[in-house]
Design a protein around this motif. Structure first.
Motif, PDB file in Angstrom:
ATOM      1  N   SER A   2      -3.620 -11.205   4.965  1.00 51.48           N
ATOM      2  CA  SER A   2      -4.009 -12.588   4.811  1.00 51.48           C
ATOM      3  C   SER A   2      -3.379 -13.150   3.540  1.00 51.48           C
ATOM      4  CB  SER A   2      -5.526 -12.675   4.735  1.00 51.48           C
ATOM      5  OG  SER A   2      -5.916 -13.989   4.474  1.00 51.48           O
ATOM      6  N   LEU A   3      -2.732 -14.288   3.675  1.00 50.81           N
ATOM      7  CA  LEU A   3      -2.093 -14.891   2.514  1.00 50.81           C
ATOM      8  C   LEU A   3      -3.052 -15.864   1.836  1.00 50.81           C
ATOM      9  CD1 LEU A   3       1.428 -15.614   3.961  1.00 50.81           C
ATOM     10  CD2 LEU A   3       0.830 -13.882   2.285  1.00 50.81           C
ATOM     11  N   PRO A   4      -3.061 -15.875   0.519  1.00 49.03           N
ATOM     12  CA  PRO A   4      -3.948 -16.781  -0.205  1.00 49.03           C
ATOM     13  C   PRO A   4      -3.537 -18.237  -0.029  1.00 49.03           C
ATOM     14  CG  PRO A   4      -2.448 -15.680  -1.720  1.00 49.03           C
ATOM     15  CD  PRO A   4      -2.230 -15.074  -0.355  1.00 49.03           C
ATOM     16  N   MET A   5      -4.491 -19.104   0.150  1.00 50.14           N
ATOM     17  CA  MET A   5      -4.305 -20.557   0.193  1.00 50.14           C
ATOM     18  C   MET A   5      -3.446 -21.057   1.342  1.00 50.14           C
ATOM     19  SD  MET A   5      -3.929 -21.392  -3.856  1.00 50.14           S
ATOM     20  CE  MET A   5      -2.438 -20.422  -4.029  1.00 50.14           C
ATOM     21  N   ILE A   6      -3.201 -20.269   2.339  1.00 48.98           N
ATOM     22  CA  ILE A   6      -2.332 -20.714   3.422  1.00 48.98           C
ATOM     23  C   ILE A   6      -3.056 -21.652   4.385  1.00 48.98           C
ATOM     24  CG2 ILE A   6      -2.677 -18.891   5.136  1.00 48.98           C
ATOM     25  CD1 ILE A   6       0.392 -18.825   5.367  1.00 48.98           C
ATOM     26  N   LYS A 129      22.667 -11.215  -0.071  1.00 45.18           N
ATOM     27  CA  LYS A 129      22.422  -9.922  -0.714  1.00 45.18           C
ATOM     28  C   LYS A 129      21.708  -8.984   0.268  1.00 45.18           C
ATOM     29  CE  LYS A 129      22.958 -11.234  -5.403  1.00 45.18           C
ATOM     30  NZ  LYS A 129      23.270 -12.573  -5.384  1.00 45.18           N
ATOM     31  N   SER A 130      21.489  -7.757  -0.152  1.00 40.59           N
ATOM     32  CA  SER A 130      20.860  -6.741   0.683  1.00 40.59           C
ATOM     33  C   SER A 130      19.481  -7.182   1.171  1.00 40.59           C
ATOM     34  CB  SER A 130      20.716  -5.433  -0.114  1.00 40.59           C
ATOM     35  OG  SER A 130      19.921  -4.513   0.599  1.00 40.59           O
ATOM     36  N   ASP A 131      19.175  -6.809   2.412  1.00 39.18           N
ATOM     37  CA  ASP A 131      17.860  -7.160   2.971  1.00 39.18           C
ATOM     38  C   ASP A 131      16.704  -6.379   2.344  1.00 39.18           C
ATOM     39  OD1 ASP A 131      18.188  -4.690   4.225  1.00 39.18           O
ATOM     40  OD2 ASP A 131      18.286  -5.517   6.251  1.00 39.18           O
ATOM     41  N   VAL A 132      16.984  -5.448   1.454  1.00 41.29           N
ATOM     42  CA  VAL A 132      15.888  -4.760   0.753  1.00 41.29           C
ATOM     43  C   VAL A 132      15.126  -5.742  -0.140  1.00 41.29           C
ATOM     44  CG1 VAL A 132      17.061  -2.506   0.783  1.00 41.29           C
ATOM     45  CG2 VAL A 132      17.279  -3.994  -1.225  1.00 41.29           C
ATOM     46  N   HIS A 133      15.751  -6.869  -0.466  1.00 43.33           N
ATOM     47  CA  HIS A 133      15.108  -7.871  -1.330  1.00 43.33           C
ATOM     48  C   HIS A 133      13.990  -8.641  -0.632  1.00 43.33           C
ATOM     49  CE1 HIS A 133      17.818  -7.212  -4.662  1.00 43.33           C
ATOM     50  NE2 HIS A 133      18.863  -7.319  -3.835  1.00 43.33           N
ATOM     51  N   TYR A 134      13.958  -8.606   0.703  1.00 43.31           N
ATOM     52  CA  TYR A 134      12.848  -9.261   1.397  1.00 43.31           C
ATOM     53  C   TYR A 134      11.512  -8.782   0.837  1.00 43.31           C
ATOM     54  CZ  TYR A 134      15.621 -11.141   5.365  1.00 43.31           C
ATOM     55  OH  TYR A 134      16.482 -11.831   6.162  1.00 43.31           O
ATOM     56  N   GLN A 135      11.385  -7.473   0.685  1.00 44.84           N
ATOM     57  CA  GLN A 135      10.111  -6.897   0.255  1.00 44.84           C
ATOM     58  C   GLN A 135       9.675  -7.411  -1.113  1.00 44.84           C
ATOM     59  OE1 GLN A 135       8.303  -4.931   2.514  1.00 44.84           O
ATOM     60  NE2 GLN A 135       6.732  -5.580   1.075  1.00 44.84           N
ATOM     61  N   GLU A 136      10.634  -7.645  -2.005  1.00 44.52           N
ATOM     62  CA  GLU A 136      10.288  -8.192  -3.323  1.00 44.52           C
ATOM     63  C   GLU A 136       9.590  -9.539  -3.182  1.00 44.52           C
ATOM     64  OE1 GLU A 136      13.338  -8.036  -6.507  1.00 44.52           O
ATOM     65  OE2 GLU A 136      14.497  -6.845  -5.040  1.00 44.52           O
ATOM     66  N   VAL A 137      10.120 -10.371  -2.305  1.00 38.29           N
ATOM     67  CA  VAL A 137       9.535 -11.695  -2.081  1.00 38.29           C
ATOM     68  C   VAL A 137       8.182 -11.557  -1.387  1.00 38.29           C
ATOM     69  CG1 VAL A 137       9.860 -13.920  -0.932  1.00 38.29           C
ATOM     70  CG2 VAL A 137      11.818 -12.761  -2.000  1.00 38.29           C
ATOM     71  N   TRP A 138       8.116 -10.733  -0.369  1.00 41.51           N
ATOM     72  CA  TRP A 138       6.869 -10.567   0.383  1.00 41.51           C
ATOM     73  C   TRP A 138       5.744 -10.029  -0.499  1.00 41.51           C
ATOM     74  CZ3 TRP A 138       9.813  -7.739   4.835  1.00 41.51           C
ATOM     75  CH2 TRP A 138      10.530  -8.674   5.574  1.00 41.51           C
ATOM     76  N   ASN A 139       6.077  -9.167  -1.445  1.00 39.91           N
ATOM     77  CA  ASN A 139       5.048  -8.648  -2.348  1.00 39.91           C
ATOM     78  C   ASN A 139       4.427  -9.772  -3.169  1.00 39.91           C
ATOM     79  OD1 ASN A 139       5.455  -6.021  -1.462  1.00 39.91           O
ATOM     80  ND2 ASN A 139       6.794  -5.470  -3.160  1.00 39.91           N
ATOM     81  N   ILE A 140       5.225 -10.721  -3.594  1.00 40.40           N
ATOM     82  CA  ILE A 140       4.699 -11.873  -4.338  1.00 40.40           C
ATOM     83  C   ILE A 140       3.924 -12.799  -3.399  1.00 40.40           C
ATOM     84  CG2 ILE A 140       5.322 -13.866  -5.771  1.00 40.40           C
ATOM     85  CD1 ILE A 140       7.843 -12.201  -6.598  1.00 40.40           C
ATOM     86  N   CYS A 142       2.009 -12.105  -1.085  1.00 41.21           N
ATOM     87  CA  CYS A 142       0.644 -11.603  -0.885  1.00 41.21           C
ATOM     88  C   CYS A 142      -0.335 -12.175  -1.903  1.00 41.21           C
ATOM     89  CB  CYS A 142       0.617 -10.075  -0.977  1.00 41.21           C
ATOM     90  SG  CYS A 142       1.461  -9.271   0.379  1.00 41.21           S
ATOM     91  N   HIS A 143       0.180 -12.623  -3.022  1.00 45.01           N
ATOM     92  CA  HIS A 143      -0.684 -13.130  -4.083  1.00 45.01           C
ATOM     93  C   HIS A 143      -0.545 -14.636  -4.307  1.00 45.01           C
ATOM     94  CE1 HIS A 143      -1.521  -8.983  -5.061  1.00 45.01           C
ATOM     95  NE2 HIS A 143      -0.226  -8.764  -5.022  1.00 45.01           N
ATOM     96  N   PRO A 189       9.811 -18.125  10.586  1.00 45.16           N
ATOM     97  CA  PRO A 189       8.612 -18.959  10.606  1.00 45.16           C
ATOM     98  C   PRO A 189       7.440 -18.362  11.392  1.00 45.16           C
ATOM     99  CG  PRO A 189      10.528 -20.316  10.932  1.00 45.16           C
ATOM    100  CD  PRO A 189      10.987 -18.877  10.963  1.00 45.16           C
ATOM    101  N   TRP A 190       7.710 -17.612  12.436  1.00 41.92           N
ATOM    102  CA  TRP A 190       6.617 -17.066  13.238  1.00 41.92           C
ATOM    103  C   TRP A 190       6.056 -15.783  12.652  1.00 41.92           C
ATOM    104  CZ3 TRP A 190       5.149 -21.162  14.879  1.00 41.92           C
ATOM    105  CH2 TRP A 190       5.984 -22.095  15.476  1.00 41.92           C
ATOM    106  N   HIS A 191       6.762 -15.171  11.721  1.00 38.94           N
ATOM    107  CA  HIS A 191       6.189 -14.026  11.007  1.00 38.94           C
ATOM    108  C   HIS A 191       5.112 -14.508  10.057  1.00 38.94           C
ATOM    109  CE1 HIS A 191       9.933 -11.242  11.542  1.00 38.94           C
ATOM    110  NE2 HIS A 191       9.537 -11.796  12.653  1.00 38.94           N
ATOM    111  N   ILE A 192       5.295 -15.710   9.549  1.00 40.89           N
ATOM    112  CA  ILE A 192       4.343 -16.275   8.598  1.00 40.89           C
ATOM    113  C   ILE A 192       3.161 -16.807   9.372  1.00 40.89           C
ATOM    114  CG2 ILE A 192       3.986 -18.136   6.939  1.00 40.89           C
ATOM    115  CD1 ILE A 192       6.919 -17.740   6.089  1.00 40.89           C
TER     116      ILE A 192
END
Length: 192
Positions: A2-6, A129-140, A142-143, A189-192
């Motif tokens: 669950s994402l905050p404030m969504i 850039k490398s798709d490993v960076h997706y996770q960096e964004v997704w981790n943020i 979450c908060h 968009p549908w992942h969100i």
């Protein structure tokens, strides 16, 4: 997760039901997927990073399954296809529409419509850039659903544009006195 404030920005939150059925279809494997890079800049993604041969086969298979289910249910509603203008999504919509026409599934206006509100979320500094960076964004994410760290589009921005689009489609079909089932060819968009 669950994402905050969504929920505060989702334009669909207070609607009890929609008049039309909506189905989301992720694009098939793209050349960006194969290269393991993020491709979210419209100036690049609308002209590059189309589908791989595997991706084209994936879409054809999905379309065959959808058409069979549609015909088995003896549905009579036309299918309205809305797609991002990114090359991978546009190619997905083209293949999907062709397969549905080949199966005699009625398409609204016998084609699909490109819609920029269905574009993948913009990943800013990580584009190309490398798709490993997706996770960096997704981790943020979450908060903080409003963050723009790394010059990325916020989660809430994506929620606003996609939920507004659904309401626009509902109104457009109501004004034209048409009922349609929608299939959207897009990605993030549908992942969100």
């Amino acid at each position: 997760m669950s994402l905050p404030m969504i929920s505060n920005v989702n334009k669909l939150k207070n609607i009890s039901s929609l008049k039309n059925s909506f189905f989301a279809l992720r694009h098939g494997q793209s050349l960006a997927n194969v290269a393991k890079i993020i491709s979210s800049d419209p100036s690049i993604s609308t002209v590059e990073h189309g589908l791989s041969d595997i991706g084209k086969a994936q879409v054809a298979s999905s379309a065959d399954l959808f058409a069979q289910q549609y015909l088995d249910n003896k549905d009579t509603q036309s299918i309205a296809i809305f797609s991002s203008d990114f090359t991978r999504a546009r190619e997905t919509a083209e293949i999907f529409a062709d397969k549905l026409r080949d199966s005699n599934v009625p398409l609204q206006n016998n084609c699909f419509k490109l819609e920029t509100k269905l574009r993948e979320r913009y990943f800013g500094d990580f584009n190309g850039k490398s798709d490993v960076h997706y996770q960096e964004v997704w981790n943020i994410d979450c908060h903080d659903a409003n963050h723009n760290k790394f010059n990325c589009e916020s989660v809430n921005s994506v929620v606003i544009r996609t939920s507004e689009l659904i309401l626009e489609i509902e109104k457009e079909l109501e004004e034209s006195n048409e009922q349609a089932c929608k299939m959207e060819a897009c990605i993030d968009p549908w992942h969100i």
